[in-house]
Write a protein that holds these residues in place. Structure first.
Motif, mmCIF file in Angstrom:
data_model
loop_
_atom_site.group_PDB
_atom_site.id
_atom_site.type_symbol
_atom_site.label_atom_id
_atom_site.label_comp_id
_atom_site.label_asym_id
_atom_site.label_seq_id
_atom_site.Cartn_x
_atom_site.Cartn_y
_atom_site.Cartn_z
ATOM 1 N N LEU A 318 -2.212 -15.303 -11.193
ATOM 2 C CA LEU A 318 -3.157 -16.248 -10.478
ATOM 3 C C LEU A 318 -4.343 -15.914 -10.838
ATOM 4 C CD1 LEU A 318 -3.664 -19.407 -9.003
ATOM 5 C CD2 LEU A 318 -3.027 -17.895 -6.800
ATOM 6 N N TRP A 319 -4.758 -14.922 -9.915
ATOM 7 C CA TRP A 319 -5.923 -14.663 -9.906
ATOM 8 C C TRP A 319 -5.976 -13.979 -11.524
ATOM 9 C CZ3 TRP A 319 -7.697 -15.485 -5.441
ATOM 10 C CH2 TRP A 319 -6.686 -15.330 -4.436
ATOM 11 N N THR A 320 -5.650 -13.345 -12.253
ATOM 12 C CA THR A 320 -5.922 -13.517 -13.906
ATOM 13 C C THR A 320 -6.430 -14.807 -14.892
ATOM 14 O OG1 THR A 320 -3.937 -12.760 -14.613
ATOM 15 C CG2 THR A 320 -5.446 -10.813 -13.718
ATOM 16 N N THR A 321 -5.542 -15.520 -14.594
ATOM 17 C CA THR A 321 -5.317 -16.763 -15.341
ATOM 18 C C THR A 321 -6.519 -18.155 -14.721
ATOM 19 O OG1 THR A 321 -3.626 -17.683 -14.534
ATOM 20 C CG2 THR A 321 -3.580 -15.861 -17.011
ATOM 21 N N GLN A 322 -6.225 -18.196 -13.644
ATOM 22 C CA GLN A 322 -7.254 -19.293 -13.273
ATOM 23 C C GLN A 322 -8.451 -18.829 -12.324
ATOM 24 O OE1 GLN A 322 -4.218 -22.298 -11.077
ATOM 25 N NE2 GLN A 322 -5.393 -22.376 -10.129
ATOM 26 N N TYR A 323 -8.080 -17.944 -12.297
ATOM 27 C CA TYR A 323 -9.999 -17.185 -11.582
ATOM 28 C C TYR A 323 -10.810 -16.109 -12.160
ATOM 29 C CZ TYR A 323 -8.455 -19.408 -6.824
ATOM 30 O OH TYR A 323 -8.467 -20.353 -5.497
ATOM 31 N N GLY A 324 -9.784 -15.903 -13.305
ATOM 32 C CA GLY A 324 -10.520 -14.851 -14.753
ATOM 33 C C GLY A 324 -10.711 -13.431 -13.743
ATOM 34 N N GLU A 325 -10.318 -12.726 -12.880
ATOM 35 C CA GLU A 325 -9.605 -11.690 -12.543
ATOM 36 C C GLU A 325 -9.374 -10.803 -12.661
ATOM 37 O OE1 GLU A 325 -10.210 -12.676 -7.433
ATOM 38 O OE2 GLU A 325 -8.112 -12.088 -8.564
ATOM 39 N N SER A 326 -9.867 -8.963 -13.372
ATOM 40 C CA SER A 326 -9.260 -7.764 -13.826
ATOM 41 C C SER A 326 -7.743 -7.919 -13.341
ATOM 42 C CB SER A 326 -9.973 -7.050 -13.610
ATOM 43 O OG SER A 326 -9.917 -6.417 -12.647
ATOM 44 N N VAL A 327 -6.549 -7.244 -14.077
ATOM 45 C CA VAL A 327 -5.847 -6.744 -13.655
ATOM 46 C C VAL A 327 -5.914 -6.014 -12.351
ATOM 47 C CG1 VAL A 327 -3.529 -4.974 -13.956
ATOM 48 C CG2 VAL A 327 -4.805 -6.512 -15.243
ATOM 49 N N ALA A 328 -6.522 -4.659 -12.017
ATOM 50 C CA ALA A 328 -7.235 -4.238 -10.871
ATOM 51 C C ALA A 328 -7.281 -4.731 -9.825
ATOM 52 C CB ALA A 328 -7.787 -3.320 -11.479
ATOM 53 N N ILE A 329 -8.062 -6.122 -10.013
ATOM 54 C CA ILE A 329 -9.038 -6.622 -8.852
ATOM 55 C C ILE A 329 -8.049 -7.693 -8.064
ATOM 56 C CG2 ILE A 329 -10.640 -7.941 -8.330
ATOM 57 C CD1 ILE A 329 -11.783 -5.613 -8.160
ATOM 58 N N SER A 330 -6.992 -8.062 -9.532
ATOM 59 C CA SER A 330 -5.545 -9.577 -8.930
ATOM 60 C C SER A 330 -5.366 -8.120 -7.968
ATOM 61 C CB SER A 330 -5.443 -10.217 -10.030
ATOM 62 O OG SER A 330 -4.681 -8.879 -10.293
ATOM 63 N N GLY A 331 -4.649 -7.219 -7.987
ATOM 64 C CA GLY A 331 -3.948 -6.371 -7.649
ATOM 65 C C GLY A 331 -4.311 -6.586 -6.126
ATOM 66 N N LEU A 332 -5.649 -6.277 -6.000
ATOM 67 C CA LEU A 332 -6.290 -6.408 -4.728
ATOM 68 C C LEU A 332 -5.401 -6.999 -3.212
ATOM 69 C CD1 LEU A 332 -9.541 -4.745 -4.726
ATOM 70 C CD2 LEU A 332 -7.616 -3.787 -4.094
ATOM 71 N N HIS A 333 -5.296 -8.511 -4.065
ATOM 72 C CA HIS A 333 -4.971 -9.770 -3.457
ATOM 73 C C HIS A 333 -3.335 -9.552 -2.341
ATOM 74 C CE1 HIS A 333 -7.916 -12.402 -4.286
ATOM 75 N NE2 HIS A 333 -7.990 -11.450 -5.839
ATOM 76 N N TYR A 334 -2.445 -8.625 -3.139
ATOM 77 C CA TYR A 334 -1.018 -8.540 -2.099
ATOM 78 C C TYR A 334 -1.792 -7.233 -1.215
ATOM 79 C CZ TYR A 334 0.695 -9.023 -6.751
ATOM 80 O OH TYR A 334 1.740 -10.190 -7.806
ATOM 81 N N ILE A 335 -2.570 -6.547 -0.965
ATOM 82 C CA ILE A 335 -2.993 -6.744 0.250
ATOM 83 C C ILE A 335 -2.589 -7.451 1.572
ATOM 84 C CG2 ILE A 335 -4.962 -5.385 1.967
ATOM 85 C CD1 ILE A 335 -5.973 -4.052 -0.220
ATOM 86 N N ALA A 336 -3.115 -8.775 1.393
ATOM 87 C CA ALA A 336 -2.724 -9.685 1.683
ATOM 88 C C ALA A 336 -0.939 -10.025 2.313
ATOM 89 C CB ALA A 336 -3.419 -11.358 1.904
ATOM 90 N N ILE A 337 -0.464 -9.837 1.370
ATOM 91 C CA ILE A 337 1.041 -9.929 1.917
ATOM 92 C C ILE A 337 1.564 -8.704 2.626
ATOM 93 C CG2 ILE A 337 3.249 -10.156 0.405
ATOM 94 C CD1 ILE A 337 1.555 -11.251 -1.961
ATOM 95 N N CYS A 338 0.582 -7.728 2.297
ATOM 96 C CA CYS A 338 1.091 -6.145 3.097
ATOM 97 C C CYS A 338 0.883 -7.074 4.267
ATOM 98 C CB CYS A 338 0.643 -5.012 2.271
ATOM 99 S SG CYS A 338 0.812 -4.444 1.034
ATOM 100 N N LEU A 339 -0.529 -7.253 4.349
ATOM 101 C CA LEU A 339 -1.290 -7.304 5.839
ATOM 102 C C LEU A 339 0.433 -8.178 7.167
ATOM 103 C CD1 LEU A 339 -4.462 -7.068 6.004
ATOM 104 C CD2 LEU A 339 -3.452 -6.025 6.100
ATOM 105 N N GLY A 340 0.452 -9.082 5.852
ATOM 106 C CA GLY A 340 1.719 -10.436 6.805
ATOM 107 C C GLY A 340 2.533 -9.405 7.293
ATOM 108 N N GLU A 341 3.317 -8.986 6.042
ATOM 109 C CA GLU A 341 4.568 -7.843 6.406
ATOM 110 C C GLU A 341 4.600 -6.566 7.213
ATOM 111 O OE1 GLU A 341 6.636 -7.970 1.617
ATOM 112 O OE2 GLU A 341 5.660 -6.049 2.507
ATOM 113 N N ILE A 342 3.347 -6.496 7.754
ATOM 114 C CA ILE A 342 3.207 -5.689 8.877
ATOM 115 C C ILE A 342 3.712 -5.810 10.297
ATOM 116 C CG2 ILE A 342 1.378 -3.586 9.830
ATOM 117 C CD1 ILE A 342 0.407 -2.834 6.944
ATOM 118 N N VAL A 343 2.511 -7.020 9.749
ATOM 119 C CA VAL A 343 2.411 -7.756 11.526
ATOM 120 C C VAL A 343 3.617 -8.116 11.895
ATOM 121 C CG1 VAL A 343 0.681 -9.053 12.689
ATOM 122 C CG2 VAL A 343 -0.432 -7.666 11.348
ATOM 123 N N GLY A 344 4.145 -8.915 10.603
ATOM 124 C CA GLY A 344 5.499 -9.366 10.619
ATOM 125 C C GLY A 344 6.577 -8.596 11.267
#
Length: 501
Positions: A318-344
Motif C-alpha cells: 500500500l505504501w510503496t505503490t499508492q503513497y510512493g514511499e521507499s521500502v524502508a519507510i513503508s516498513g515503519l508503518h508496521y509500528i502502528a500494528i506493533c503498538l496495537g498489539e502491545i496495548v491489546g
C-alpha cells in the motif's frame, strides 16, 4: 527436590519412599494407604510439580519460549518488503515470490500435528531443542538459495522447525501456570512473538535497502543461534507425566523393583511403543475430526489469524505503490500494528485474569473454560471499526496517520479474541494441550497461508474500501454468534466429547 514413590510388599504395610532428585537415594519411609506402586508427586505443593515451581523459574521458562517465538514468527513476515528484490534475483514472478513467503506458514499447519504429540511422548524439552536446531539449519540455507526451487523448499523445511512453537506454547503454559494466572503468562508469551510478526517487515525493509536480501536470513540465523544456546541453559522440562516417568525410572533403578509405574505408563500398559506413537500422532486429527469444541475454536481463531496475515502481507505494498514511499519507510508503518498489539496484549492479560476470578467467585469457586468467552466481545466491535477506518482511508488516499490508527485498532481488537480462544483450548484440554493446540493451529496456518494469496486480487477488484468492508461484514457474521454459542453449549459439548487419549 523429591518425589513420592508408593509401595507395599506381600501384605506388609503400605509405605512411601521419597526419592532425592540429585542423589537418587531413598532416605525415608512412612505409612500411607494408597495405590501400591504408583509414582506421584508428594503433595499438591510438591516443588517437583511444575505448577508449584517458584514464580521466577516459571517466568524464565515462559521467557525462553517467548523469545524463541519472536524469531520464528518474525521470519514468517520479514520477507514481505524484499519480495520484489528476491523475485528479481531468483527470476520469480509475483505469485512465486509470495509463495516463497507463505509456504513457511503452510509448514506451520502440518508441523504441529507431529511435533505436538511428540512433546507428549518424549517431553517439551527435547522437542524444543531439536526443532530449534532444525529451524536454524534451514534458515541459513534460505540465505544461500540460488534458485526459486531451493528457496521455497528451504522455507518450507524451516517452517516445519518453526512450527514447534505453536504446539509447545500452549502445552508449556498449561503445564506451569494455573487458570487464575493464565492471562498474565499468556500476555508475556504472546507479546514478544506478536511483535515479531509486525517487526519483521520493518527489519526486512531496512536490511533490504542497506544490503542484500540474503542478510534477512543470515541475521535471523545469528539471532536463532543465540536462542539455541539460551534454551539449552534455561529451559527445563515442564510436562508432568514425563517428569514422573523419569522419577519412576530412577526409583526402579534405586530399588531394583520394576513394579513402580506412573499413570501415563498405566495407560500404555500392554501396548507396544509403536501403538503409543501411533495413538499420539493421530491425536490432533482425532480432536479436529471428533471434538466440536476444537472445530469451533479452530475456525474462529483461523479467521482472526488470516486477517492478521492478510494485513501484514499487503501493508507494505500500500505504501510503496499508492503513497510512493521507499521500502524502508513503508516498513515503519508496521509500528502502528506493533503498538496495537502491545496495548491489546497488556490489557487483555490483566482483563482475562480479573474476569476469570470474578466469574469463578460468582459460581462459588467453580470454574469453566467458557469464562474466557466474554473477552471476545471487544474484538466484535474493534475489528470491524479498524478494518473500515483503515480501508476507506487508504481508498481515499488520506493522511497516512489515519490509516495507521485504523490498523492499530484492528491489531488491538484481534488480540482479545486470539488470547481468549487460546486460553479456552488450554483450559479444556489440560492433559493434551499440545495436541489440541496443534489441531487448532492447523486451520489457523492454512488461513495465514491462504489469505495473503488472494489479498492482491481482492484489493485490485474491490479497492481497499470495499475489500475491507467485506472483511468487516464477515467479522460481524462470524464473531457475534460464535462466543455466545460456546458460552451456552460449550459445557454440554465438553461432557459429550470423546477422551483425548
Amino acid at each position: 527436590m523429591s518425589t513420592e514413590i508408593k509401595s507395599s510388599e506381600m501384605g506388609h504395610d503400605t509405605t512411601s519412599y521419597t526419592i532425592d532428585a540429585e542423589s537418587g537415594k531413598v532416605p525415608e519411609t512412612k505409612n500411607i494407604e494408597t495405590d501400591s506402586y504408583l509414582v506421584t508427586f508428594n503433595t499438591p505443593a510438591d516443588p517437583d510439580n511444575p505448577l508449584q515451581w517458584p514464580v521466577a523459574k516459571k517466568w524464565v521458562v515462559t521467557g525462553v519460549l517467548s523469545a524463541t517465538g519472536l524469531n520464528r514468527i518474525m521470519v514468517s513476515t520479514i520477507m514481505a518488503p524484499a519480495l520484489i528484490d528476491i523475485g528479481s534475483s531468483l527470476h520469480m514472478n509475483q505469485e512465486e515470490s509470495v509463495m516463497g513467503m507463505s509456504v513457511y506458514l503452510l509448514a506451520t499447519a502440518f508441523g504441529p500435528l507431529v511435533i505436538g504429540p511428540l512433546s507428549e511422548v518424549y517431553g517439551r524439552q527435547p522437542v524444543l531443542h531439536v526443532t530449534n536446531i532444525w529451524f536454524l539449519v534451514w534458515n541459513i540455507i534460505c540465505g544461500f538459495a540460488n534458485g526459486k526451487g531451493l528457496l521455497i523448499a528451504s522455507r518450507l523445511l524451516a517452517g516445519l522447525g518453526a512450527s514447534a512453537i505453536y504446539a509447545l506454547a500452549g502445552g508449556v503454559l498449561g503445564d506451569i501456570w494455573p487458570s487464575e494466572q493464565r492471562g498474565r503468562s499468556m500476555a508475556l508469551y504472546i507479546l514478544i512473538p506478536m511483535l515479531g510478526a509486525a517487526v519483521g517487515p520493518i527489519v526486512g525493509g531496512f536490511i533490504t535497502e542497506a544490503t542484500t536480501w540474503r542478510w534477512i536470513f543470515w541475521s535471523t540465523s545469528i539471532l536463532q543461534a543465540v536462542m539455541v544456546a539460551g534454551s539449552f541453559l534455561a529451559f527445563k522440562e515442564t510436562y508432568a507425566p514425563i517428569i514422573l516417568q523419569r522419577k519412576a525410572n530412577l526409583v526402579r533403578r534405586s530399588t531394583g523393583n520394576s513394579q513402580y509405574y506412573t499413570e501415563m505408563e498405566k495407560l500404555a500398559s500392554g501396548r507396544s511403543s509403536l501403538w503409543v506413537i501411533q495413538r499420539s500422532l493421530t491425536r490432533p486429527l482425532r480432536l479436529l475430526a471428533f471434538h466440536p469444541i476444537i472445530q469451533a475454536q479452530s475456525l474462529l481463531s483461523a479467521f482472526d489469524y488470516g486477517i492478521l496475515y492478510l494485513m501484514l502481507s499487503s501493508f507494505s505494498d500500500l505504501w510503496t505503490t499508492q503513497y510512493g514511499e521507499s521500502v524502508a519507510i513503508s516498513g515503519l508503518h508496521y509500528i502502528a500494528i506493533c503498538l496495537g498489539e502491545i496495548v491489546g496484549v497488556l490489557i487483555t492479560g490483566h482483563t482475562m485474569d480479573a474476569s476469570f476470578r470474578w466469574l469463578k467467585s460468582r459460581a462459588h469457586g467453580a470454574d469453566q473454560p467458557e469464562y474466557r468467552m466474554p473477552l471476545v466481545i471487544p474484538s466484535v466491535i474493534l475489528m470491524p471499526v479498524g478494518l473500515l477506518m483503515y480501508g476507506w482511508a487508504a481508498q481515499a488516499n488520506t493522511f497516512w496517520l489515519v490509516i495507521d490508527v485504523g490498523a492499530a485498532i484492528l491489531a488491538f481488537g484481534m488480540t482479545f479474541a486470539g488470547q481468549a480462544f487460546q486460553a479456552y483450548v488450554i483450559d479444556t484440554y489440560a492433559d493434551h494441550t499440545s495436541s489440541a493446540s496443534a489441531a487448532s493451529q492447523f486451520i489457523r496456518s492454512l488461513t495465514a497461508f491462504g489469505f495473503p494469496l488472494f489479498a492482491p486480487a481482492m484489493y485490485n477488484a474491490l479497492g481497499y474500501g470495499w475489500g475491507n468492508t467485506l472483511l468487516a461484514f464477515l467479522t460481524l457474521i462470524i464473531m457475534i454468534p460464535a462466543p455466545l454459542l460456546i458460552w451456552f453449549y460449550g459445557p454440554g459439548l465438553r461432557q459429550r466429547a470423546r477422551s483425548s487419549y
